[in-house]
Design a protein around this motif. Sequence first.
Motif, PDB file in Angstrom:
ATOM      1  N   UNK A 133       0.820  -1.205   0.000  1.00 39.55           N
ATOM      2  CA  UNK A 133       0.000   0.000   0.000  1.00 39.55           C
ATOM      3  C   UNK A 133       0.849   1.246   0.000  1.00 39.55           C
ATOM      4  N   UNK A 134       0.167   2.383   0.048  1.00 41.72           N
ATOM      5  CA  UNK A 134       0.871   3.672   0.011  1.00 41.72           C
ATOM      6  C   UNK A 134       1.160   4.219   1.403  1.00 41.72           C
ATOM      7  N   UNK A 135       0.314   3.909   2.360  1.00 39.97           N
ATOM      8  CA  UNK A 135       0.483   4.424   3.716  1.00 39.97           C
ATOM      9  C   UNK A 135       0.406   3.271   4.700  1.00 39.97           C
ATOM     10  N   UNK A 136       1.174   3.340   5.771  1.00 43.01           N
ATOM     11  CA  UNK A 136       1.131   2.216   6.701  1.00 43.01           C
ATOM     12  C   UNK A 136      -0.110   2.302   7.591  1.00 43.01           C
ATOM     13  N   UNK A 137      -0.670   1.140   7.786  1.00 40.46           N
ATOM     14  CA  UNK A 137      -1.936   1.015   8.488  1.00 40.46           C
ATOM     15  C   UNK A 137      -2.105  -0.427   8.935  1.00 40.46           C
ATOM     16  N   UNK A 138      -2.919  -0.629   9.961  1.00 40.21           N
ATOM     17  CA  UNK A 138      -3.276  -1.986  10.352  1.00 40.21           C
ATOM     18  C   UNK A 138      -4.642  -2.391   9.785  1.00 40.21           C
ATOM     19  N   UNK A 139      -5.180  -1.578   8.870  1.00 40.24           N
ATOM     20  CA  UNK A 139      -6.448  -1.902   8.225  1.00 40.24           C
ATOM     21  C   UNK A 139      -6.202  -2.518   6.859  1.00 40.24           C
ATOM     22  N   UNK A 140      -6.843  -3.619   6.583  1.00 42.92           N
ATOM     23  CA  UNK A 140      -6.668  -4.311   5.302  1.00 42.92           C
ATOM     24  C   UNK A 140      -7.097  -3.426   4.137  1.00 42.92           C
ATOM     25  N   UNK A 141      -8.074  -2.574   4.365  1.00 44.09           N
ATOM     26  CA  UNK A 141      -8.590  -1.724   3.291  1.00 44.09           C
ATOM     27  C   UNK A 141      -7.569  -0.698   2.811  1.00 44.09           C
ATOM     28  N   UNK A 142      -6.504  -0.475   3.572  1.00 43.85           N
ATOM     29  CA  UNK A 142      -5.491   0.498   3.178  1.00 43.85           C
ATOM     30  C   UNK A 142      -4.521  -0.043   2.131  1.00 43.85           C
ATOM     31  N   UNK A 143      -4.591  -1.330   1.846  1.00 46.06           N
ATOM     32  CA  UNK A 143      -3.616  -1.975   0.952  1.00 46.06           C
ATOM     33  C   UNK A 143      -4.254  -2.318  -0.386  1.00 46.06           C
ATOM     34  N   UNK A 144      -3.510  -1.998  -1.458  1.00 45.77           N
ATOM     35  CA  UNK A 144      -4.047  -2.119  -2.805  1.00 45.77           C
ATOM     36  C   UNK A 144      -3.767  -3.466  -3.452  1.00 45.77           C
ATOM     37  N   UNK A 145      -2.640  -4.063  -3.098  1.00 45.93           N
ATOM     38  CA  UNK A 145      -2.212  -5.284  -3.773  1.00 45.93           C
ATOM     39  C   UNK A 145      -1.997  -6.385  -2.742  1.00 45.93           C
ATOM     40  N   UNK A 146      -2.395  -7.590  -3.120  1.00 42.22           N
ATOM     41  CA  UNK A 146      -2.334  -8.733  -2.223  1.00 42.22           C
ATOM     42  C   UNK A 146      -1.736  -9.936  -2.929  1.00 42.22           C
ATOM     43  N   UNK A 147      -1.014 -10.741  -2.153  1.00 39.92           N
ATOM     44  CA  UNK A 147      -0.562 -12.020  -2.673  1.00 39.92           C
ATOM     45  C   UNK A 147      -1.641 -13.075  -2.529  1.00 39.92           C
ATOM     46  N   UNK A 148      -1.310 -14.299  -2.921  1.00 41.02           N
ATOM     47  CA  UNK A 148      -2.290 -15.383  -2.898  1.00 41.02           C
ATOM     48  C   UNK A 148      -2.337 -16.093  -1.546  1.00 41.02           C
ATOM     49  N   UNK A 149      -1.351 -15.838  -0.708  1.00 43.98           N
ATOM     50  CA  UNK A 149      -1.333 -16.411   0.632  1.00 43.98           C
ATOM     51  C   UNK A 149      -0.503 -17.682   0.728  1.00 43.98           C
ATOM     52  N   UNK A 150      -0.021 -17.953   1.937  1.00 44.30           N
ATOM     53  CA  UNK A 150       0.710 -19.189   2.221  1.00 44.30           C
ATOM     54  C   UNK A 150       0.207 -19.748   3.548  1.00 44.30           C
ATOM     55  N   UNK A 151      -0.030 -21.049   3.578  1.00 45.07           N
ATOM     56  CA  UNK A 151      -0.622 -21.677   4.766  1.00 45.07           C
ATOM     57  C   UNK A 151       0.447 -21.936   5.823  1.00 45.07           C
ATOM     58  N   UNK A 152       0.138 -21.543   7.043  1.00 42.66           N
ATOM     59  CA  UNK A 152       0.960 -21.875   8.206  1.00 42.66           C
ATOM     60  C   UNK A 152       0.103 -22.690   9.162  1.00 42.66           C
ATOM     61  N   UNK A 153       0.584 -23.870   9.514  1.00 40.10           N
ATOM     62  CA  UNK A 153      -0.134 -24.731  10.449  1.00 40.10           C
ATOM     63  C   UNK A 153       0.794 -25.089  11.604  1.00 40.10           C
ATOM     64  N   UNK A 154       0.340 -24.805  12.808  1.00 38.35           N
ATOM     65  CA  UNK A 154       1.125 -25.081  14.005  1.00 38.35           C
ATOM     66  C   UNK A 154       0.403 -26.160  14.806  1.00 38.35           C
ATOM     67  N   UNK A 155       1.062 -27.281  14.984  1.00 46.23           N
ATOM     68  CA  UNK A 155       0.461 -28.399  15.718  1.00 46.23           C
ATOM     69  C   UNK A 155       0.845 -28.323  17.192  1.00 46.23           C
ATOM     70  N   UNK A 156      -0.077 -28.793  18.019  1.00 48.42           N
ATOM     71  CA  UNK A 156       0.167 -28.733  19.478  1.00 48.42           C
ATOM     72  C   UNK A 156       0.884 -29.973  19.975  1.00 48.42           C
TER      73      UNK A 156
END
Length: 122
Positions: free
Chosen positions: A99-122
């Motif tokens: 995004x152009x400005x730093x923020x903790x809101x998702x709406x502030x960001x214009x471009x997104x990746x496809x994501x990567x799964x993280x799984x933590x087992x207990x």
Amino acid sequence: QVQLVESGGGLVQAGGSLRLSCTASGRTFSSRVIAWFRQAPEKEREFVAFINRSGLITSTADSVKGRFTISRDNANNGVYLQMNSLKPEDTAVYYCAAGQEYSNRASAYDYWGQGTQVTVSS
């Protein structure tokens, strides 16, 4: 235009570590704020961390503070999320966003990746 690709996710035991990478294409990468968000099943997307253009300003969510560290390498168009002392509640799909400005809101960001799964087992 910025295209983002995340990598580094996987399955890890509680207490373990992972390092996520977000690699960007596009000449404007170094001018963008980059953030990490995550989304667990049936939950809303949650802010994790952001880093400003120079890498001198960062912020992390309280839920990961002291365990996760965000960094960037503008020469290689990369942003990284070092995750230590992982807990089962960190299980989610992790996304990087630009995004152009730093923020903790998702709406502030214009471009997104496809994501990567993280799984933590207990």
